[in-house]
Design an enzyme around this catalytic site. Structure first.
Site, PDB file in Angstrom:
ATOM      1  N   ASP A  20      -5.634 -16.539 -22.786  1.00 53.33           N
ATOM      2  CA  ASP A  20      -6.816 -16.973 -22.048  1.00 53.33           C
ATOM      3  C   ASP A  20      -6.405 -18.058 -21.056  1.00 53.33           C
ATOM      4  O   ASP A  20      -5.437 -18.791 -21.288  1.00 53.33           O
ATOM      5  CB  ASP A  20      -7.873 -17.527 -23.016  1.00 53.33           C
ATOM      6  CG  ASP A  20      -8.521 -16.417 -23.833  1.00 53.33           C
ATOM      7  OD1 ASP A  20      -8.379 -15.245 -23.441  1.00 53.33           O
ATOM      8  OD2 ASP A  20      -9.159 -16.729 -24.851  1.00 53.33           O
ATOM      9  N   TRP A  22      -8.993 -18.318 -27.142  1.00 57.45           N
ATOM     10  CA  TRP A  22      -7.612 -18.777 -27.365  1.00 57.45           C
ATOM     11  C   TRP A  22      -7.331 -20.115 -26.703  1.00 57.45           C
ATOM     12  O   TRP A  22      -6.209 -20.607 -26.767  1.00 57.45           O
ATOM     13  CB  TRP A  22      -6.622 -17.706 -26.899  1.00 57.45           C
ATOM     14  CG  TRP A  22      -6.790 -16.453 -27.681  1.00 57.45           C
ATOM     15  CD1 TRP A  22      -7.292 -15.283 -27.238  1.00 57.45           C
ATOM     16  CD2 TRP A  22      -6.489 -16.264 -29.073  1.00 57.45           C
ATOM     17  NE1 TRP A  22      -7.339 -14.360 -28.269  1.00 57.45           N
ATOM     18  CE2 TRP A  22      -6.845 -14.948 -29.401  1.00 57.45           C
ATOM     19  CE3 TRP A  22      -5.971 -17.084 -30.076  1.00 57.45           C
ATOM     20  CZ2 TRP A  22      -6.692 -14.419 -30.674  1.00 57.45           C
ATOM     21  CZ3 TRP A  22      -5.816 -16.563 -31.348  1.00 57.45           C
ATOM     22  CH2 TRP A  22      -6.175 -15.243 -31.626  1.00 57.45           C
ATOM     23  N   TRP A  60      -3.394 -13.656 -28.408  1.00 61.52           N
ATOM     24  CA  TRP A  60      -3.523 -12.460 -29.256  1.00 61.52           C
ATOM     25  C   TRP A  60      -2.547 -11.428 -28.701  1.00 61.52           C
ATOM     26  O   TRP A  60      -2.516 -11.195 -27.493  1.00 61.52           O
ATOM     27  CB  TRP A  60      -4.967 -11.960 -29.185  1.00 61.52           C
ATOM     28  CG  TRP A  60      -5.163 -10.502 -29.443  1.00 61.52           C
ATOM     29  CD1 TRP A  60      -5.274  -9.505 -28.502  1.00 61.52           C
ATOM     30  CD2 TRP A  60      -5.280  -9.861 -30.703  1.00 61.52           C
ATOM     31  NE1 TRP A  60      -5.466  -8.304 -29.115  1.00 61.52           N
ATOM     32  CE2 TRP A  60      -5.467  -8.489 -30.472  1.00 61.52           C
ATOM     33  CE3 TRP A  60      -5.252 -10.319 -32.024  1.00 61.52           C
ATOM     34  CZ2 TRP A  60      -5.628  -7.570 -31.491  1.00 61.52           C
ATOM     35  CZ3 TRP A  60      -5.411  -9.395 -33.037  1.00 61.52           C
ATOM     36  CH2 TRP A  60      -5.596  -8.042 -32.773  1.00 61.52           C
ATOM     37  N   THR A  90      -8.764 -13.913 -18.846  1.00 60.24           N
ATOM     38  CA  THR A  90      -7.637 -13.532 -19.712  1.00 60.24           C
ATOM     39  C   THR A  90      -6.568 -12.783 -18.901  1.00 60.24           C
ATOM     40  O   THR A  90      -6.904 -11.904 -18.096  1.00 60.24           O
ATOM     41  CB  THR A  90      -8.138 -12.621 -20.859  1.00 60.24           C
ATOM     42  OG1 THR A  90      -9.205 -13.288 -21.545  1.00 60.24           O
ATOM     43  CG2 THR A  90      -7.029 -12.303 -21.852  1.00 60.24           C
ATOM     44  N   ASP A 129     -10.148  -8.723 -24.778  1.00 57.84           N
ATOM     45  CA  ASP A 129     -11.548  -9.090 -24.980  1.00 57.84           C
ATOM     46  C   ASP A 129     -11.834 -10.272 -24.055  1.00 57.84           C
ATOM     47  O   ASP A 129     -11.627 -11.421 -24.428  1.00 57.84           O
ATOM     48  CB  ASP A 129     -11.739  -9.481 -26.462  1.00 57.84           C
ATOM     49  CG  ASP A 129     -13.196  -9.719 -26.814  1.00 57.84           C
ATOM     50  OD1 ASP A 129     -13.951 -10.171 -25.939  1.00 57.84           O
ATOM     51  OD2 ASP A 129     -13.576  -9.453 -27.958  1.00 57.84           O
ATOM     52  N   TYR A 167     -13.330 -21.570 -21.552  1.00 62.59           N
ATOM     53  CA  TYR A 167     -12.717 -20.257 -21.299  1.00 62.59           C
ATOM     54  C   TYR A 167     -13.052 -19.758 -19.892  1.00 62.59           C
ATOM     55  O   TYR A 167     -14.222 -19.744 -19.499  1.00 62.59           O
ATOM     56  CB  TYR A 167     -13.206 -19.241 -22.338  1.00 62.59           C
ATOM     57  CG  TYR A 167     -12.829 -17.827 -21.971  1.00 62.59           C
ATOM     58  CD1 TYR A 167     -11.510 -17.407 -22.054  1.00 62.59           C
ATOM     59  CD2 TYR A 167     -13.782 -16.930 -21.492  1.00 62.59           C
ATOM     60  CE1 TYR A 167     -11.149 -16.121 -21.681  1.00 62.59           C
ATOM     61  CE2 TYR A 167     -13.434 -15.645 -21.123  1.00 62.59           C
ATOM     62  CZ  TYR A 167     -12.118 -15.247 -21.230  1.00 62.59           C
ATOM     63  OH  TYR A 167     -11.752 -13.975 -20.851  1.00 62.59           O
TER      64      TYR A 167
END
Ligand code: ABN
Length: 177
Positions: free
Chosen positions: A123, A156, A104, A168, A79, A165
């Site tokens: 991330d 994250w 995750w 990822t 995501d 952010y």
């Protein structure tokens, strides 16, 4: 009883009926009953089952040749923005950003060998959001937000000093048994 008395009597009864009706609808007990119903509804709603796949019921259609596309097999529960489109690689953060301390972990099937792999989605933090990548949002085996730890729609970078952010990465961490 004169006609005047009859009219005022009728007006009295009509007014009383109206006031009683309003009091019944907006009284304390009625308010409490409505509030109670609302609370029960609010408590029950989050536990109702609903589709989080984001794919309208379709399974993740994975491919193995293009790691810059959202349907690359390793991104089955990713995501976010792809770091390899932002100056980094599949597993390395772009310069100037640092990898998140928490992540995750998803489980993705590699169509080439049919095996399930654990993929850590970290991330990359400390830079503004990368706008050079498609925003990918795949949710294989993800669960709604109230199932803490099973939900991937989270920044994250939360445990890093700099929480902005950027993108990822998707690193393989093992084979699921
Ligand atoms: N894990 C990517 C991300 C960052 C911010 C908000 C949602 C998802």
């Amino acid at each position: 009883m004169s006609i005047f008395d009859k009219i005022t009597d009728w007006m009295d009864r009509a007014t009383e009926a109206g006031v009683r009706s309003v009091a019944h609808k907006s009284g304390r007990r009625s308010f409490l009953a409505r509030a109670g119903l609302g609370l029960v509804g609010a408590a029950v709603l989050p536990v109702l089952p609903f589709d989080r796949s984001g794919s309208g019921g379709r399974a993740f259609a994975a491919q193995t040749s293009d790691e810059y596309a959202c349907d690359y097999w390793r991104y089955c529960a990713l995501d976010g923005n792809l770091c390899n489109s932002c100056g980094g690689t599949l597993t390395q953060c772009p310069p100037g950003s640092e990898v998140s301390k928490v992540s995750w972990v998803g489980t993705c099937t590699n169509p080439t060998d049919g095996k399930d792999y654990l993929v850590s989605y970290n991330d990359c933090c400390g830079r503004s959001e990368c706008d050079n990548s498609p925003f990918c949002n795949s949710n294989e085996r993800e669960r709604p937000g109230y199932r803490m730890g099973l939900h991937n729609d989270i920044n994250w970078c939360m445990a890093n000093a700099s929480q902005g952010y950027h993108c990822t990465v998707a690193a393989l961490v093992g084979i699921a048994e």
